[in-house]
Design an enzyme around this catalytic site. Structure first.
Site, PDB file in Angstrom:
ATOM      1  N   ASP A   1       1.468  10.311   3.897  1.00  0.00           N
ATOM      2  CA  ASP A   1       2.138  11.150   4.889  1.00  0.00           C
ATOM      3  C   ASP A   1       1.120  12.045   5.576  1.00  0.00           C
ATOM      4  O   ASP A   1       0.932  13.203   5.235  1.00  0.00           O
ATOM      5  CB  ASP A   1       3.228  11.985   4.200  1.00  0.00           C
ATOM      6  CG  ASP A   1       4.230  12.504   5.208  1.00  0.00           C
ATOM      7  OD1 ASP A   1       4.208  12.023   6.360  1.00  0.00           O
ATOM      8  OD2 ASP A   1       5.019  13.392   4.856  1.00  0.00           O
TER       9      ASP A   1
ATOM     10  N   CYS B   1      16.287  47.899   7.975  1.00  0.00           N
ATOM     11  CA  CYS B   1      15.252  47.326   7.109  1.00  0.00           C
ATOM     12  C   CYS B   1      15.657  47.545   5.650  1.00  0.00           C
ATOM     13  O   CYS B   1      15.969  48.673   5.261  1.00  0.00           O
ATOM     14  CB  CYS B   1      13.902  47.994   7.380  1.00  0.00           C
ATOM     15  SG  CYS B   1      12.651  47.531   6.166  1.00  0.00           S
TER      16      CYS B   1
ATOM     17  N   TYR C   1      -7.127   2.121   6.082  1.00  0.00           N
ATOM     18  CA  TYR C   1      -6.279   1.035   5.566  1.00  0.00           C
ATOM     19  C   TYR C   1      -6.092  -0.137   6.512  1.00  0.00           C
ATOM     20  O   TYR C   1      -5.281  -1.009   6.235  1.00  0.00           O
ATOM     21  CB  TYR C   1      -4.911   1.575   5.157  1.00  0.00           C
ATOM     22  CG  TYR C   1      -4.225   2.417   6.225  1.00  0.00           C
ATOM     23  CD1 TYR C   1      -3.920   1.883   7.469  1.00  0.00           C
ATOM     24  CD2 TYR C   1      -3.894   3.739   5.979  1.00  0.00           C
ATOM     25  CE1 TYR C   1      -3.299   2.648   8.441  1.00  0.00           C
ATOM     26  CE2 TYR C   1      -3.280   4.513   6.941  1.00  0.00           C
ATOM     27  CZ  TYR C   1      -2.982   3.958   8.169  1.00  0.00           C
ATOM     28  OH  TYR C   1      -2.394   4.719   9.128  1.00  0.00           O
TER      29      TYR C   1
ATOM     30  N   LYS D   1      10.681   3.214   2.985  1.00  0.00           N
ATOM     31  CA  LYS D   1      10.544   4.651   2.719  1.00  0.00           C
ATOM     32  C   LYS D   1      11.360   5.052   1.497  1.00  0.00           C
ATOM     33  O   LYS D   1      12.513   4.638   1.349  1.00  0.00           O
ATOM     34  CB  LYS D   1      11.009   5.436   3.942  1.00  0.00           C
ATOM     35  CG  LYS D   1      10.120   5.197   5.163  1.00  0.00           C
ATOM     36  CD  LYS D   1       9.571   6.508   5.658  1.00  0.00           C
ATOM     37  CE  LYS D   1       9.731   6.674   7.123  1.00  0.00           C
ATOM     38  NZ  LYS D   1       9.555   8.014   7.586  1.00  0.00           N
TER      39      LYS D   1
ATOM     40  N   CYS E   1      11.280  45.028  11.473  1.00  0.00           N
ATOM     41  CA  CYS E   1      11.395  46.440  11.155  1.00  0.00           C
ATOM     42  C   CYS E   1      10.301  47.124  11.981  1.00  0.00           C
ATOM     43  O   CYS E   1       9.122  46.820  11.812  1.00  0.00           O
ATOM     44  CB  CYS E   1      11.153  46.665   9.663  1.00  0.00           C
ATOM     45  SG  CYS E   1      10.758  48.386   9.277  1.00  0.00           S
TER      46      CYS E   1
ATOM     47  N   CYS F   1       6.620  51.582   7.075  1.00  0.00           N
ATOM     48  CA  CYS F   1       7.526  50.996   6.079  1.00  0.00           C
ATOM     49  C   CYS F   1       6.693  50.547   4.879  1.00  0.00           C
ATOM     50  O   CYS F   1       5.702  49.827   5.039  1.00  0.00           O
ATOM     51  CB  CYS F   1       8.250  49.809   6.706  1.00  0.00           C
ATOM     52  SG  CYS F   1       9.124  48.789   5.521  1.00  0.00           S
TER      53      CYS F   1
ATOM     54  N   LYS G   1       2.278   4.551   1.527  1.00  0.00           N
ATOM     55  CA  LYS G   1       2.362   5.086   2.891  1.00  0.00           C
ATOM     56  C   LYS G   1       2.045   6.566   2.790  1.00  0.00           C
ATOM     57  O   LYS G   1       2.809   7.346   2.243  1.00  0.00           O
ATOM     58  CB  LYS G   1       3.761   4.863   3.467  1.00  0.00           C
ATOM     59  CG  LYS G   1       3.913   5.330   4.909  1.00  0.00           C
ATOM     60  CD  LYS G   1       5.171   4.743   5.489  1.00  0.00           C
ATOM     61  CE  LYS G   1       5.649   5.377   6.781  1.00  0.00           C
ATOM     62  NZ  LYS G   1       4.797   6.227   7.536  1.00  0.00           N
TER      63      LYS G   1
ATOM     64  N   CYS H   1      12.973  50.274   4.095  1.00  0.00           N
ATOM     65  CA  CYS H   1      12.857  51.675   4.518  1.00  0.00           C
ATOM     66  C   CYS H   1      14.079  52.181   5.291  1.00  0.00           C
ATOM     67  O   CYS H   1      14.150  53.361   5.623  1.00  0.00           O
ATOM     68  CB  CYS H   1      11.589  51.879   5.347  1.00  0.00           C
ATOM     69  SG  CYS H   1      11.692  51.101   6.966  1.00  0.00           S
TER      70      CYS H   1
ATOM     71  N   GLU I   1       0.843  -1.205   0.000  1.00  0.00           N
ATOM     72  CA  GLU I   1       0.000   0.000   0.000  1.00  0.00           C
ATOM     73  C   GLU I   1       0.874   1.249   0.000  1.00  0.00           C
ATOM     74  O   GLU I   1       1.983   1.213   0.520  1.00  0.00           O
ATOM     75  CB  GLU I   1      -0.855   0.028   1.281  1.00  0.00           C
ATOM     76  CG  GLU I   1      -1.745  -1.175   1.431  1.00  0.00           C
ATOM     77  CD  GLU I   1      -2.376  -1.254   2.827  1.00  0.00           C
ATOM     78  OE1 GLU I   1      -2.119  -0.360   3.663  1.00  0.00           O
ATOM     79  OE2 GLU I   1      -3.107  -2.217   3.057  1.00  0.00           O
TER      80      GLU I   1
END
Ligand code: IVH
Length: 683
Positions: free
Chosen positions: A118, A411, A229, A317, A429, A434, A116, A414, A114
């Protein structure tokens, strides 16, 4: 390794595994990829085998992680929920088969292969064909009761369809996986990006975070899916092989795996695993491997289990797809609340079928932890993940002139000096004016889930901000037709449409305005709760901590302490209060919810009688839900009763309902009605 070294190493590894298990199972915010976690676990297990004197005799449950959280009631599984042993190697998969060959003294063993998926494991109980409970794996013995949330899953029937040949068992605990489709994951992340909110790294984390929401209304807004499942407990037994079980699941109308394979012997198993690997990228959900299960339940029982996992199944896996590439530059994005996010600009590289050119580096801590520098060659991974992640630096290829990276002290948009608040990892910032922040705030304000102003896309926002016409949200309502007509592509019709859309937004629902302000932590569901409770923006703005939280007690359902602090903090800022006042003065007139109804009015005019013991909520709780949705609760059944909500051991009221022909519903049906109402509600 000396015994003393082994002892220390084992202790360190155990702490490390426990920390990552907590991040993965409980918080749904893993710091390392699954593959690295699996490697740590494996290293610990190998060392414990070599030095059994230092192996701690843990209860088996420690081995499977624990997802239980405060706020949920726990429920004991009738049959323990186990995890799976996993491997990344073909040789180990063959060894798994050889162990079984030896055990049963025969070669021709039949398997089912089957995908797998996630997501996260869940156990769903049907009693006499009716869905009564859904529980997470928890520690394997007992998990969190997530029935109300699971009942929002549209594809999961609340009643099993009985097939002639397959009668519905009296009681069955069916095991499966809750997941989000890749499309839904992308939809949610896109909306979060628009709102300047942190993105989820992969669908699994988002699904786990969603399932563990305490508010089912929030859950219903994200389309969780489920696939079943396996059988946990079944009375009377219904199937004798895994194959047979898959047929039953289909017959009962439950969501099934879209593909699975039958195989005899390990060569056929390996061929199926490879075919799955070729096909899986076209599946609607993320898969990270193949689960190989012995088909015959009798043989499964004979093979038995170790403390963590069955001996009759294994997960193979697929290695995450990784590639090495160079960081050409690190750019910095400024979000709605001023958070600076560093982004790696990569030498484009092909990964899992797409070209990857950028990867978020999250924050300064993350960069420091991995010591990522401009010019470094890094390993980039895209597993179930859609967003590529930088895993590690290849130090062997580091040029001597590479220097440690620090986020800018100013920043980038600005020039204001950036700050880092003590309790935060984020660098910010602090300049609320800004342009980058204004752009993001404006984008959020006009978005569908906020004031829903059509015709203002990101290009238009850039122009409005660059021209200096919009410096803060209220400026949107001061835009002049003549100015707009000077914009390059503007024609009269689209300008008038835009002005009409802006005008129309003045009278939107209050929750839209609350959400649109962009108060940290306040999402749609919270905004709706706040609108229902306060009914006027001025009242919300004037609220004190004690209006939300009274002596550690939550006053408004759904609003906890963190959110309350964020709200009070937001309105304590004079600039924010002035902005709300300006919006109102400019004619913004948000509509309070019409009736005193939290989320829907499905039950307006309906009378409920509650009787018996409900599986997951008390009758009081059910009564509150009825009233919150506009309905009434009565103590006795009459012809006027709309529904009798009946639980276990319901007595005379149930009989009376049956005599009078009043519809009788169970909790599952009740939750479905509520959820259906939420979906349709305009709120
Ligand atoms: S069987 C005792 N089948 O993988 C058998 N698990 O790593 C237990 N998973 O906890 C599970 N797809 O959450 C099984 N087709 C599948 C699966 C599957 C995903 C998950 C499940 C399990 C975890 C183990």
């Amino acid at each position: 390794m000396t015994p003393a070294e082994a002892k220390n190493k084992i202790a360190a590894l155990r702490a490390e595994v426990a920390r990552h298990a907590e991040l993965y199972y409980r918080r749904a915010t893993p710091e390392i990829p699954d593959q690295d976690y699996d490697r740590l676990e494996r290293e610990l297990a190998d060392l414990e085998k070599e030095f059994p004197e230092f192996a701690v005799k843990e209860s088996p449950t420690v081995r499977v992680g624990d997802d239980r959280l405060d706020g949920f009631s726990t429920y004991r599984h009738r049959q323990r929920m186990q995890s799976l042993d996993n491997t990344y190697s073909e040789a180990e998969l063959r060894e798994f088969h050889q162990r079984l060959v030896k055990l049963f003294a025969r070669d021709e063993l039949a398997y089912v292969i089957e995908p797998k998926i996630d997501g996260l494991a869940v156990s769903v109980t049907y009693e006499k064909g009716k869905l009564t409970r859904a529980v997470t794996r928890g520690n394997g013995e007992e998990g969190d009761d997530v029935t109300a949330n699971v009942m929002t899953i549209r594809t999961l029937p609340h009643e099993l369809t009985a097939g002639g040949t397959y009668p519905v068992p009296d009681l069955i605990e069916i095991r499966g996986e809750i997941y989000l489709t890749l499309a839904e994951f992308q939809r949610i992340n896109l909306a979060r990006e628009e709102a300047g909110e942190a993105l989820y790294a992969n669908p699994r984390n988002l699904a786990a975070g969603t399932l563990k929401q305490l508010d089912s209304r929030e859950v219903a807004q994200r389309k969780l899916e489920i696939v079943l499942y396996g059988v946990g407990f079944c009375e009377p037994p219904a199937a004798d092989t895994q194959n047979h079980y898959h047929e039953l699941v289909k017959q009962w109308n439950l969501p099934t795996l879209e593909r699975y394979w039958k195989a005899v012997g390990i060569d056929e198993v390996w061929a199926a695993v490879q075919e799955l690997d070729r096909l899986r990228h076209a599946f609607a959900y993320a898969t990270d491997g193949a689960v190989v299960k012995l088909d015959d339940f009798r043989l499964q029982r004979e093979a038995g289990s170790t403390s963590k996992a069955p001996r009759w199944a294994i997960a193979y896996k697929f290695p995450a797809e990784r590639a090495e590439t160079r960081i050409n530059a690190i750019s910095v994005q400024v979000g709605r609340t001023g958070v600076l996010t560093p982004v790696a600009e990569l030498e484009p590289v092909l990964l899992a079928g797409t070209t990857v050119a950028r990867a978020t580096l999250h924050n300064q801590d993350e960069i420091a932890r991995k010591d990522i520098r401009i010019g470094d060659y890094v390993l980039v991974e895209k597993a179930g993940e859609i967003i590529p992640a930088v895993i590690e630096v290849n130090l062997k290829r580091r040029a001597p002139e590479c220097v440690a990276y620090k986020l800018p002290a100013q920043c980038p948009v600005c020039g204001t000096p950036t700050i880092q608040l003590e309790e935060e990892v984020a660098t910010r910032c602090p300049n609320v004016n800004c342009p980058a922040q204004v752009r993001r705030r404006l984008g959020h304000f006009v978005a569908k889930a906020c004031l829903d102003i059509d015709g203002i896309g990101s290009a238009m926002i850039d122009e409005l901000v660059d021209k200096g016409w919009v410096k803060e949200l209220p400026d949107l309502y001061k835009l002049r037709r003549d100015d707009l007509l000077t914009l390059g592509k503007s024609v009269e019709k689209s300008t008038d449409n835009l002005l009409a859309a802006i005008e129309a937004s003045k009278g939107r629902e209050l929750w839209r305005l609350i959400h649109g302000l962009g108060i940290p932590h306040v999402g749609v569901a919270a905004a709706k709760d706040l609108a229902t409770h306060f009914r006027e923006i001025e009242k919300l703005a004037a609220a004190k901590m004690e209006d939300f939280i009274a002596t550690k007690q939550v006053v408004i359902a759904g609003i906890g302490e963190t959110m309350a602090r964020a709200i009070v903090g937001y309105f304590n800022e004079p600039r924010n209060r002035a902005m709300v006042t300006a919006l109102l003065e400019l004619g913004v007139k948000p509509q309070a919810p019409t009736a005193k109804v939290t989320s829907s009015s499905v039950f307006v005019g309906k009378t409920f009688v509650l009787t018996g013991t409900l599986p997951t909520m008390t009758r009081e709780e059910a009564g509150e839900k009825v009233e919150a949705a506009g309905g009434k609760v009565s103590g006795s059944v009459s012809k006027k009763t709309s529904y009798v909500l009946a639980g276990a051991e319901a007595g005379s009221k149930l009989e009376k309902a049956q005599q009078l022909g009043v519809p009788v519903i169970d909790e599952a049906e009740f939750v479905r009605l509520l959820a259906a109402g939420n979906e349709n509600s305009v709120s």
